[in-house]
Design an enzyme around this catalytic site. Sequence first.
Site, PDB file in Angstrom:
ATOM      1  N   ARG A  40       0.957  -1.258  -0.001  1.00 46.15           N
ATOM      2  CA  ARG A  40       0.119   0.139  -0.009  1.00 46.15           C
ATOM      3  C   ARG A  40       0.928   1.234  -0.051  1.00 46.15           C
ATOM      4  O   ARG A  40       1.656   1.559   0.899  1.00 46.15           O
ATOM      5  CB  ARG A  40      -0.890  -0.084   1.233  1.00 46.15           C
ATOM      6  CG  ARG A  40      -1.834   1.173   1.272  1.00 46.15           C
ATOM      7  CD  ARG A  40      -3.080   1.162   2.528  1.00 46.15           C
ATOM      8  NE  ARG A  40      -2.370   1.595   3.513  1.00 46.15           N
ATOM      9  CZ  ARG A  40      -2.960   1.310   4.638  1.00 46.15           C
ATOM     10  NH1 ARG A  40      -4.222   0.832   4.694  1.00 46.15           N
ATOM     11  NH2 ARG A  40      -2.370   1.869   5.748  1.00 46.15           N
ATOM     12  N   SER A 109     -12.688  -3.745   1.648  1.00 46.28           N
ATOM     13  CA  SER A 109     -12.867  -3.094   2.843  1.00 46.28           C
ATOM     14  C   SER A 109     -14.254  -2.829   3.408  1.00 46.28           C
ATOM     15  O   SER A 109     -14.867  -2.373   2.409  1.00 46.28           O
ATOM     16  CB  SER A 109     -11.916  -1.849   2.828  1.00 46.28           C
ATOM     17  OG  SER A 109     -10.599  -2.110   2.841  1.00 46.28           O
ATOM     18  N   LYS A 138      -3.745   5.336   8.921  1.00 43.65           N
ATOM     19  CA  LYS A 138      -4.600   5.683   7.883  1.00 43.65           C
ATOM     20  C   LYS A 138      -5.577   6.866   8.352  1.00 43.65           C
ATOM     21  O   LYS A 138      -6.484   6.498   9.000  1.00 43.65           O
ATOM     22  CB  LYS A 138      -5.783   4.389   7.543  1.00 43.65           C
ATOM     23  CG  LYS A 138      -6.191   4.777   6.266  1.00 43.65           C
ATOM     24  CD  LYS A 138      -6.922   3.268   5.775  1.00 43.65           C
ATOM     25  CE  LYS A 138      -7.519   3.571   4.490  1.00 43.65           C
ATOM     26  NZ  LYS A 138      -8.557   2.507   4.039  1.00 43.65           N
TER      27      LYS A 138
END
Length: 215
Positions: A40, A109, A138
């Site tokens: 990511r 998600s 995040k």
Amino acid sequence: MRGFDLSLYLVLDPGLCAGIGMVETARAAVAGGATMVQLRDKQAGMAQMIATGRALKAALAGTGAKLIVNDDVAAAIAIGADGVHVGQGDMGVAETRARIGPGSILGLSVETPQLAAAADPALVDYIGTGPVFATPTKPDHKQPVGFNGLAANVAASPVPAVAIGGLKARHVVQALTAGAAGIAVVSAICGRRDPEAAARTLANEISDFRTRLRK
């Protein structure tokens, strides 16, 4: 056949991993027991994503750990990654599945029981659900759901779930008791002085919990 093990799912963060890099962090974490690794990197361009992904794929070859790419379907295909993970605001799961083919892993998600229940097992292999706790890795995350919310999301999902969001070794028992098939971590491994030892601590907690369940 899309076989995979969600037990210990490492989500790489380029900032936290900067000391030794994402590839070496992943290599060490898998040596310590990580079963899946997600690339990511929201700031990387396509060429950089592909280069990092190919280096990760080479580092993980022969380990059994799966390489997942966050969001970037084109990069995942170019890398030859094992799969893709998308969020609710990313490419839709039907289009993603059509592009990556039936043999690749697809994760999604979800933050609510309604979204979990809507995960189509014909398209989606697992859900990532949370955040269990607030997490600085995040900053745009949704409202934390806690372990009760995690349990509700897991119960609603027709596919296995991995818990994410501020989880550490001390949270393993609660996350697995809530029904999660595994835990996803970022800072519990990335940026640690010894990522292999950090991963092993987590893997041992998971193994110990499952051993107790079998008794």
